[in-house]
Enzyme design. Structure first.
Site, PDB file in Angstrom:
ATOM      1  N   SER A  96     -27.675   7.726 -37.209  1.00  0.00           N
ATOM      2  CA  SER A  96     -29.101   7.468 -37.368  1.00  0.00           C
ATOM      3  C   SER A  96     -29.726   8.637 -38.128  1.00  0.00           C
ATOM      4  O   SER A  96     -29.490   9.806 -37.818  1.00  0.00           O
ATOM      5  CB  SER A  96     -29.763   7.337 -35.992  1.00  0.00           C
ATOM      6  OG  SER A  96     -31.158   7.138 -36.125  1.00  0.00           O
ATOM      7  N   LYS A 145     -28.812   5.583 -44.513  1.00  0.00           N
ATOM      8  CA  LYS A 145     -28.152   4.299 -44.814  1.00  0.00           C
ATOM      9  C   LYS A 145     -29.131   3.283 -45.393  1.00  0.00           C
ATOM     10  O   LYS A 145     -28.894   2.699 -46.460  1.00  0.00           O
ATOM     11  CB  LYS A 145     -27.503   3.719 -43.545  1.00  0.00           C
ATOM     12  CG  LYS A 145     -26.466   4.591 -42.895  1.00  0.00           C
ATOM     13  CD  LYS A 145     -25.885   3.939 -41.649  1.00  0.00           C
ATOM     14  CE  LYS A 145     -26.932   3.695 -40.560  1.00  0.00           C
ATOM     15  NZ  LYS A 145     -27.595   4.933 -40.086  1.00  0.00           N
ATOM     16  N   SER A 146     -30.239   3.069 -44.656  1.00  0.00           N
ATOM     17  CA  SER A 146     -31.197   2.045 -45.087  1.00  0.00           C
ATOM     18  C   SER A 146     -31.845   2.413 -46.420  1.00  0.00           C
ATOM     19  O   SER A 146     -32.038   1.552 -47.293  1.00  0.00           O
ATOM     20  CB  SER A 146     -32.268   1.841 -44.015  1.00  0.00           C
ATOM     21  OG  SER A 146     -31.698   1.305 -42.830  1.00  0.00           O
ATOM     22  N   SER A 171       0.823  -1.195   0.000  1.00  0.00           N
ATOM     23  CA  SER A 171       0.000   0.000   0.000  1.00  0.00           C
ATOM     24  C   SER A 171       0.865   1.256   0.000  1.00  0.00           C
ATOM     25  O   SER A 171       2.097   1.200   0.130  1.00  0.00           O
ATOM     26  CB  SER A 171      -0.921  -0.004   1.227  1.00  0.00           C
ATOM     27  OG  SER A 171      -1.899   0.999   1.123  1.00  0.00           O
ATOM     28  N   ASP A 186      10.344   0.231  14.215  1.00  0.00           N
ATOM     29  CA  ASP A 186      10.816   1.232  15.180  1.00  0.00           C
ATOM     30  C   ASP A 186       9.687   2.113  15.694  1.00  0.00           C
ATOM     31  O   ASP A 186       9.775   2.675  16.794  1.00  0.00           O
ATOM     32  CB  ASP A 186      11.910   2.105  14.552  1.00  0.00           C
ATOM     33  CG  ASP A 186      11.446   2.763  13.254  1.00  0.00           C
ATOM     34  OD1 ASP A 186      10.925   2.038  12.385  1.00  0.00           O
ATOM     35  OD2 ASP A 186      11.598   3.987  13.123  1.00  0.00           O
ATOM     36  N   ASN A 241       7.380  -3.614   8.064  1.00  0.00           N
ATOM     37  CA  ASN A 241       8.260  -2.456   8.142  1.00  0.00           C
ATOM     38  C   ASN A 241       7.840  -1.495   9.267  1.00  0.00           C
ATOM     39  O   ASN A 241       6.789  -1.623   9.871  1.00  0.00           O
ATOM     40  CB  ASN A 241       8.240  -1.732   6.793  1.00  0.00           C
ATOM     41  CG  ASN A 241       9.323  -0.686   6.648  1.00  0.00           C
ATOM     42  OD1 ASN A 241      10.381  -0.792   7.290  1.00  0.00           O
ATOM     43  ND2 ASN A 241       9.079   0.323   5.858  1.00  0.00           N
ATOM     44  N   LYS A 242       8.739  -0.550   9.522  1.00  0.00           N
ATOM     45  CA  LYS A 242       8.516   0.532  10.508  1.00  0.00           C
ATOM     46  C   LYS A 242       8.338  -0.037  11.922  1.00  0.00           C
ATOM     47  O   LYS A 242       7.557   0.492  12.727  1.00  0.00           O
ATOM     48  CB  LYS A 242       7.319   1.389  10.106  1.00  0.00           C
ATOM     49  CG  LYS A 242       7.460   1.993   8.708  1.00  0.00           C
ATOM     50  CD  LYS A 242       6.372   2.988   8.387  1.00  0.00           C
ATOM     51  CE  LYS A 242       6.562   3.553   6.978  1.00  0.00           C
ATOM     52  NZ  LYS A 242       5.577   4.553   6.600  1.00  0.00           N
ATOM     53  N   SER A 252     -23.080   1.133 -36.735  1.00  0.00           N
ATOM     54  CA  SER A 252     -21.732   0.575 -36.476  1.00  0.00           C
ATOM     55  C   SER A 252     -20.757   1.692 -36.090  1.00  0.00           C
ATOM     56  O   SER A 252     -19.871   2.050 -36.867  1.00  0.00           O
ATOM     57  CB  SER A 252     -21.216  -0.216 -37.673  1.00  0.00           C
ATOM     58  OG  SER A 252     -21.312   0.493 -38.878  1.00  0.00           O
ATOM     59  N   ASP A 279       4.068   2.524   2.650  1.00  0.00           N
ATOM     60  CA  ASP A 279       4.531   1.413   3.480  1.00  0.00           C
ATOM     61  C   ASP A 279       6.052   1.345   3.550  1.00  0.00           C
ATOM     62  O   ASP A 279       6.601   0.518   4.283  1.00  0.00           O
ATOM     63  CB  ASP A 279       3.992   0.078   2.937  1.00  0.00           C
ATOM     64  CG  ASP A 279       2.567  -0.191   3.380  1.00  0.00           C
ATOM     65  OD1 ASP A 279       2.123   0.470   4.331  1.00  0.00           O
ATOM     66  OD2 ASP A 279       1.901  -1.055   2.785  1.00  0.00           O
TER      67      ASP A 279
END
Length: 635
Positions: A470, A474-475, A32, A168, A165-166, A542, A35
């Site tokens: 749309s 296209k169609s 983390s 101390d 760790n740490k 698409s 650390d």
């Protein structure tokens, strides 16, 4: 009597030779935020006497500048090189450092602790032999501790050192140490992480780094440096694995020499050994093992070599050379674990490039079986994977590859996914096993092919892929083109977006993931129709270039004609024949292209129809003219 300069030169030569022959250990520090990862690496550099005087002076000055008390040195400043890191006191990027002792050489990756930089941690861990998992003795086991532990297990790092760790700052408490050990062992057992090593230390003070700490007489284990100098290196284990040589380069300097170069990813090879080339399955025997320093009688994992063979067989970059007795597997469909590493989510069905070893192929995630909650280890249903998510998925490739399960060989079982358009790395994955269907399903040869089917229709099969917003038309244009082709006596079929959603794709919605699957299915149907010799027309928004590229890749060169019906958004919205734009503007229709979902316009379409200046009739005639010029139809 030898000159002093000659003695110095001899000493340097002996030192370099001894240094060259040392084994190399790669390890990572993870855990983390805050650390003490960077402080630990800085301490290791200091203790191994790998700092120049000017470096030491600079870090001493920076220590005072950034708030260290008294004459104590903030060793983290040796590693955190980015200005943003020094100002915040955290690590953002992966920082690699090199140092050595009398016994071994080391490469260490200091990886970020923030969750949003999990992808950086995966990068650093991908080649590591050892993971040092940092735990702040004041805070114990945290969410990111569990996340990184899971990733360490997932990535196949066999040696895990939990550095508490740490010490101390907790008065070197034995009880605190034991409580953290018990808590971590419980979690490690749940994820299958075997036999982690625990060391109490203070990276800042130097306790249990190179020498046993007088402040912790209750601890009788190894020091950190002692562990790093004696732990088994993965290369040593891989020398006992089956032989694997991913071919990086076919070396052909002249007509008298043909060799296959690469770095051995496992095992041992000798002249005379019988080999098999995967995925082709061709066999031969090794003639020579060639290196820059001369031929070898034996080569082992980690060495870069060139093999020559006693037979002329076809081998290409990306093939894997194995021994006949233990060849690599081959398949094109797999179960995998995938770590997603990109801001844009994974979309099943979207084509990506997959790079495994020296081979690159096209890949698609066909199904996300579940996502892993690394905190609870719960399996969660998911349709996509977001940044840093981990999922178990099914993977399909466009061709067979040689591989090993990742747990057996990280080099031939690990891969990355690459975005086809941006070339960014978007994911890292592990192959578990080939799906049974990959071995049970084979292409059946057909005597009547698409050329024969198309010839009796006096045409060439192809896809006319109409794309646009749309309301672009296209169609309407596609329908008119089909009428004209039918009138000319040609065999066609029109796949329309709305019509397909009443049947084949009625189970799909309009999320990005569903849009991708919609186009994938249509592309496959269009491919079959082209194989039948038809001229198939598709009219779909698409919106994504990647999916249109995927549809193009399904058919042969020249069989895909992209027709961009180019209509500005404001014009399409004015037409609004179906009233969809009004609904989208009112918030009644989500994920509508052009409003709250993007449209990626084609960059180089075969045909561009500007409907602000072309009538429907003129647009359809332009398509017919192009088909004649391309030889799809004749007069």
């Amino acid at each position: 009597m030898a000159h002093t300069s000659d003695l110095i030169a001899t000493d340097i030569e002996q030192y370099l030779k001894a240094h060259e022959n040392k084994s190399l250990l790669r390890f990572i520090t993870c855990g983390s935020v805050d650390d003490g990862k960077s402080t630990l690496i800085g301490r290791l550099l200091y203790e191994s006497k790998m700092l120049f005087e000017d470096q030491l002076a600079a870090v001493e000055a920076d220590s005072k500048k950034f708030g260290t008390q008294g004459d104590e040195i903030d060793f983290a400043l040796l590693v955190d090189g980015l200005a943003a890191e020094r100002e915040q006191g955290i690590t953002i990027d992966v920082a690699y450092r090199f140092f050595s002792t009398d016994k071994r050489k080391f490469i260490v990756a200091d990886t970020p602790g923030h969750e949003q930089y999990t992808r950086n941690m995966v990068t650093g861990a991908s080649t590591a032999d050892v993971a040092i998992l940092m735990v702040d003795s004041r805070r114990g086991i945290l969410t990111q501790t569990r996340r990184h532990s899971y990733l360490v297990k997932l990535l196949g790092i066999r040696h895990v050192l939990v550095a508490i760790n740490k010490m101390d700052l907790v008065d070197y408490s034995e009880k605190t140490f034991n409580d953290i050990v018990d808590a971590y062992r419980d979690f490690a057992a749940r994820i299958g992480l075997e036999s982690p090593t625990f060391i109490p230390l203070s990276a800042f003070k130097g306790d249990n780094i190179t020498d046993p700490s007088a402040a912790m007489p209750w601890y009788h284990g190894t020091t950190l440096m002692g562990y790093l100098e004696t732990v088994e290196i993965d290369d040593e284990r891989m020398q006992r694995a089956p032989f694997r040589l991913p071919v990086q380069w076919v070396n052909r300097p002249n007509l008298d020499f043909r060799g296959f170069a690469g770095t051995i990813a496992g095992g041992v090879i000798r002249p005379g050994d019988r080999i098999r080339v995967q995925p082709s399955g061709r066999e031969s025997t090794v003639a020579r093992i060639v290196t820059r320093g001369g031929d070898l009688e034996q080569a082992v994992s980690g060495q870069s070599i060139t093999l020559t063979l006693n037979d002329e067989i076809d081998i290409s970059r990306g093939d894997v050379i194995s021994t006949v007795g233990a060849p690599a597997e081959t398949a094109d469909q797999f179960e995998i674990t995938l770590v997603w590493m990109h801001d844009e989510p994974l979309l099943p069905g979207r084509p990506y490039l997959l790079k495994i070893g020296t081979k690159t192929v096209t890949a698609t995630i066909t199904d996300i079986k579940y996502q892993v909650n690394v905190n609870t280890l719960e399996h969660v249903a998911a349709k996509t994977l977001e940044l840093n998510a981990i999922g178990v998925c099914n993977l399909s490739l466009d061709r067979q590859i040689a591989f090993d399960p990742y747990q057996d060989n990280r080099d031939t079982g690990g891969f990355i996914l690459i975005d086809r358009l941006s070339n960014n790395t978007v994911g890292a994955g592990l192959l578990h096993f080939a799906l049974r269907r990959a071995h049970n399903i084979h292409l059946q040869h057909m005597d009547v092919d698409k050329i024969a089917r198309a010839s009796i229709k006096h045409q060439q099969g192809c896809v006319l892929w109409f794309t646009g917003l749309s309301g672009a038309g296209k169609s309407a244009i596609a329908n008119l083109v089909e009428q004209k082709l039918h009138g000319l006596g040609h065999h066609t079929y029109l796949l329309d977006g709305d019509n397909v959603r009443h049947g084949l794709n009625k189970d799909l919605g309009f999320t990005d993931a569903d849009r991708v699957e919609n186009i994938r299915r249509v592309g496959e149907v269009a491919r079959l129709m082209v194989d039948a010799g038809l001229i198939v027309l598709t009219a779909f928004i698409s919106p994504f270039r990647a999916e249109r590229s995927m549809a193009r890749s399904l058919v042969e060169e020249g069989e895909f004609v992209e027709v961009f019906v180019d209509t500005p958004l404001e014009v399409a919205e004015q037409r609004d024949v179906k009233g969809l734009y009004k609904k989208a503007r009112r918030g009644e229709l989500k994920n509508f292209t052009g409003i709250d979902s993007p449209y990626e316009a084609p960059e180089e379409p075969e045909i561009r129809l500007d409907t602000t200046r072309l009538s429907l009739e003129a647009a359809a005639d332009a398509v017919i003219t192009t088909l004649r010029l391309r030889g799809v139809i004749s007069d």
